[in-house]
Design a protein around this motif. Structure first.
Motif, short mmCIF file in Angstrom:
data_model
loop_
_atom_site.label_atom_id
_atom_site.label_comp_id
_atom_site.label_asym_id
_atom_site.label_seq_id
_atom_site.Cartn_x
_atom_site.Cartn_y
_atom_site.Cartn_z
N UNK A 184 0.87 -1.16 0.00
CA UNK A 184 0.00 0.00 0.00
C UNK A 184 0.91 1.22 0.00
N UNK A 185 0.70 2.11 -0.97
CA UNK A 185 1.53 3.31 -1.07
C UNK A 185 1.30 4.20 0.15
N UNK A 186 2.37 4.47 0.89
CA UNK A 186 2.25 5.35 2.04
C UNK A 186 2.57 6.78 1.58
N UNK A 187 1.70 7.70 1.89
CA UNK A 187 1.95 9.10 1.52
C UNK A 187 2.78 9.70 2.66
N UNK A 188 4.09 9.44 2.61
CA UNK A 188 4.95 9.80 3.73
C UNK A 188 6.10 10.69 3.28
N UNK A 189 7.06 10.86 4.17
CA UNK A 189 8.16 11.76 3.85
C UNK A 189 9.00 11.24 2.68
N UNK A 190 9.11 9.93 2.59
CA UNK A 190 9.89 9.34 1.49
C UNK A 190 9.26 9.72 0.14
N UNK A 191 7.95 9.59 0.07
CA UNK A 191 7.24 9.95 -1.15
C UNK A 191 7.35 11.45 -1.39
#
Ligand SMILES: [Zn+2]
Length: 384
Positions: A184-191
């Motif tokens: 599941x794509x996490x909308x996080x700092x990496x993204x």
């Protein structure tokens, strides 16, 4: 001529694109994977479990970052009516919200019965960072990308609401993340650092403009991603609804029109009758699309016909005709944009020229003008 996907027509200058031996692009491949191989029933169960994990434990069950476009409106509709959550709607006002959009928002909030808050950053700083991002990356939307993705995360921490729901996953239109990796794509700092912020953090931006702008580091807080330790302490989950339910732009827009009275709008450089629902959020959308055209030799018409082509809704001949008739025209909003950032068109073209993606070469000589949208005269002017 640019090389194009045989299925959808996206060109080789499209971000993250790769072609297979048959000439089909990787975006097409991952969309067929989504349609044929993802177990959507299982994903839906994951969604229900996720919502139940947070339900009723905080002041709000989740935060919904909200632009008022078709995707965030559908997301909010789905969460409230299908999953019966109590959301806090958080809107980052980039400074270019149009009248139809504002009316849509009021109607949506009232019909759904939700708490909503909006934040508008300092316009003088917005103008300065638009110029800087344009000059460095050929993309003036840095304040919008970073603000939209950081600000709701700051609110999540301030209001102690750990679950955040975004709309469509990025795998719908690019290959930074794939449907097929089972994650599941996490909308996080990496993204955020991977593609949202154009490789410029708020700290970087401060360093770039402090010499000529009267500001302190705290003026860039709205564009700053919260500290990871604070997000971890909150126990946050930041995900896209479209990772759990199959996303269908056309159907979603029809549904919100019917259920919420949501209205589409004219967007510069688009065939208005055919695509009235796409990117109606921003009066500078036409200028953004125009820059993309100068840089990469395609723009939003190509992107929209590519989506339709993948679903068999348009023939290559029809696509080509639309692209020929509409794409690459100079939008009236460019005059306002130049006024905001204080550039002449010659200076603007020179900046964009330095960011052109080969093998595309822009031809400034043969550019025609796009028609004005109905609300053009209402858009903000510095001189009035
Ligand atoms: Zn394709």
């Amino acid at each position: 001529m640019l090389k194009k996907c045989v299925k959808c027509g996206l060109p080789e200058t499209y971000e993250t694109i790769v072609f297979n031996a048959d000439g089909v692009c990787n975006i097409c491949t991952q969309i067929s994977f989504k349609e044929e191989q993802i177990n959507w029933q299982e994903r839906h169960k994951m969604l229900v479990d996720l919502v139940e994990e947070y339900r009723g434990k905080y002041d709000y069950d989740c935060i919904v970052p909200f632009s008022g476009g078709k995707d965030s409106t559908y997301t909010l509709w789905y969460l409230v009516t299908q999953l019966k959550v109590k959301p806090l709607v958080v809107q980052f006002d980039h400074g270019f919200m149009r009248d139809t959009l504002k009316e849509n928002n009021i109607r949506t909030f009232k019909k759904l019965g939700v708490d909503a808050m909006s934040f508008t950053p300092n316009w003088k700083i917005v103008k300065r960072v638009m110029l800087e991002a344009l000059a460095r990356k050929g993309d003036f939307c840095w304040h919008c990308h970073t603000g939209i993705f950081s600000y709701p995360m700051q609110i999540a921490i301030k209001f102690n609401v750990p679950l955040i729901f975004w709309g469509e996953p990025s795998s719908e239109y690019s290959a930074y993340y794939s449907y097929s990796d089972g994650q599941i794509e996490e909308v996080d700092e990496e993204r955020f650092n991977k593609f949202t912020n154009l490789g410029i953090t708020a700290e970087d931006m401060y360093g770039m403009i402090k010499h000529d702008t009267d500001l302190s580091p705290r003026d860039l807080i709205p564009y700053t991603y919260p500290k990871m330790k604070d997000l971890r302490k909150l126990g946050y989950r930041s995900v896209c609804l479209g990772s759990f339910i199959p996303w269908n732009t056309r159907k979603n827009s029809e549904l919100i029109q019917k259920e919420l009275g949501w209205k589409g709008d004219q967007v510069e450089g688009m065939p208005w009758e055919l695509y009235p629902y796409e990117k109606i959020e921003c009066s500078m959308q036409g200028t953004r699309d125009y820059i993309k055209y100068l840089k990469r030799g395609y723009s939003r018409v190509t992107q929209m016909t590519a989506l339709d082509a993948r679903h068999g809704l348009i023939t290559p001949e029809e696509s080509n005709k639309l692209i020929q008739n509409y794409e690459g025209k100079r939008p009236p909003s460019l005059d306002l944009f130049l006024e905001y950032v204080g550039l002449t068109e010659e200076e603007f073209n020179k900046i964009v020229d330095a960011t052109v993606v080969p093998p595309h070469k822009p031809d400034y000589e043969s550019i025609e003008s796009a028609p004005k949208t109905w609300d053009y005269d209402r858009w903000y002017r510095e001189s009035k």
